[in-house]
Motif scaffolding. Structure first.
Motif, PDB file in Angstrom:
ATOM      1  N   ARG A  67       0.815  -1.215   0.000  1.00 28.26           N
ATOM      2  CA  ARG A  67       0.000   0.000   0.000  1.00 28.26           C
ATOM      3  C   ARG A  67       0.853   1.272   0.000  1.00 28.26           C
ATOM      4  O   ARG A  67       0.472   2.276  -0.573  1.00 28.26           O
ATOM      5  N   ASP A  68       2.047   1.221   0.611  1.00 30.09           N
ATOM      6  CA  ASP A  68       2.891   2.416   0.663  1.00 30.09           C
ATOM      7  C   ASP A  68       3.808   2.577  -0.544  1.00 30.09           C
ATOM      8  O   ASP A  68       4.565   3.547  -0.622  1.00 30.09           O
ATOM      9  N   LEU A  92       1.795   1.780  -7.526  1.00 29.88           N
ATOM     10  CA  LEU A  92       0.336   1.839  -7.629  1.00 29.88           C
ATOM     11  C   LEU A  92      -0.097   2.851  -8.686  1.00 29.88           C
ATOM     12  O   LEU A  92      -1.003   2.574  -9.486  1.00 29.88           O
ATOM     13  N   ALA A  93       0.564   4.002  -8.728  1.00 35.23           N
ATOM     14  CA  ALA A  93       0.219   5.022  -9.720  1.00 35.23           C
ATOM     15  C   ALA A  93       0.529   4.538 -11.133  1.00 35.23           C
ATOM     16  O   ALA A  93      -0.280   4.718 -12.053  1.00 35.23           O
ATOM     17  N   LEU A  94       1.677   3.905 -11.318  1.00 38.35           N
ATOM     18  CA  LEU A  94       2.040   3.384 -12.632  1.00 38.35           C
ATOM     19  C   LEU A  94       1.044   2.318 -13.082  1.00 38.35           C
ATOM     20  O   LEU A  94       0.583   2.320 -14.225  1.00 38.35           O
ATOM     21  N   ALA A  95       0.720   1.407 -12.188  1.00 29.48           N
ATOM     22  CA  ALA A  95      -0.231   0.345 -12.525  1.00 29.48           C
ATOM     23  C   ALA A  95      -1.570   0.944 -12.958  1.00 29.48           C
ATOM     24  O   ALA A  95      -2.154   0.512 -13.962  1.00 29.48           O
ATOM     25  N   VAL A 103      -2.119  -4.257  -1.873  1.00 26.67           N
ATOM     26  CA  VAL A 103      -3.172  -3.956  -2.836  1.00 26.67           C
ATOM     27  C   VAL A 103      -3.030  -4.938  -3.995  1.00 26.67           C
ATOM     28  O   VAL A 103      -1.966  -5.023  -4.614  1.00 26.67           O
ATOM     29  N   ILE A 104      -4.089  -5.682  -4.278  1.00 20.73           N
ATOM     30  CA  ILE A 104      -4.093  -6.627  -5.395  1.00 20.73           C
ATOM     31  C   ILE A 104      -4.837  -5.957  -6.540  1.00 20.73           C
ATOM     32  O   ILE A 104      -5.967  -5.492  -6.384  1.00 20.73           O
TER      33      ILE A 104
END
Length: 182
Positions: A139-140, A145-148, A163-164
């Motif tokens: 999560r951190d 996460l932004a790229l995905a 996060v999945i």
């Protein structure tokens, strides 16, 4: 393949004979935080060596490397997910779902290398007939996460600080030419 990433990066599949370069990448190009973000646990040189020794480079797995000249600066793995709730349709000879893992050199983070490597990996996955790619990120790990999300991944759930996410094969993608086999 040369990508529009800055600096100029070449991406290609890696072979089992390149384990030493992969090990060197993990040990020399990543700091402790980057290793933790990639493996979700503290990694020592011994655990890195053990991981690289068991890596599969075929039979349901494919490993790609991003190179800046001769230097390996990124590694992405695509591994078949056998069965499970989200990939029940996977069976020998007919894989449609895989998990992705990626790491980029500390020195080249936020310079387009991760994006180029993931775009290449997704293109290869869809061309090989996969319908769904999953990834897990802590999560951190906000950059991951932004790229995905920018590349079309949607969050499925969050559990234990993880996060999945998954991306689905775009409609109209050409038929598979070289399957990811089990």
């Amino acid at each position: 393949m040369t990508t529009p990433a800055s600096p100029p990066i070449t991406i290609r599949a890696l072979a089992a004979g390149e384990r030493e370069a992969v090990e060197r990448f993990f040990l020399e190009e990543l700091d402790d935080i980057a290793l933790y973000w990639r493996f979700f646990r503290t990694m020592t040189p011994m655990t890195v060596r053990a991981y690289v020794a068991q890596m599969r480079f075929d039979n349901g797995c494919v490993v790609f490397g991003a190179f800046y000249g001769e230097r390996l600066v990124g590694v992405a793995e695509l591994t078949a997910i056998t069965g499970g709730e989200m990939c029940a349709e996977n069976r020998p000879g007919a894989l449609s779902c895989a998990e992705l893992g990626i790491a980029v050199s500390n020195q080249l983070r936020q310079k387009g290398v991760g994006r180029a490597l993931m775009e290449y990996l997704l293109g290869q996955a869809w061309t090989r007939g996969l319908k769904r790619i999953q990834l897990s990120s802590l999560r951190d790990n906000h950059p991951m996460l932004a790229l995905a999300r920018r590349l079309g991944f949607k969050a499925l759930r969050e559990e234990s600080g993880e996060v999945i996410m998954q991306a689905l094969r775009p409609a109209g993608w050409p038929q598979a030419v070289s399957p990811l086999t089990q």
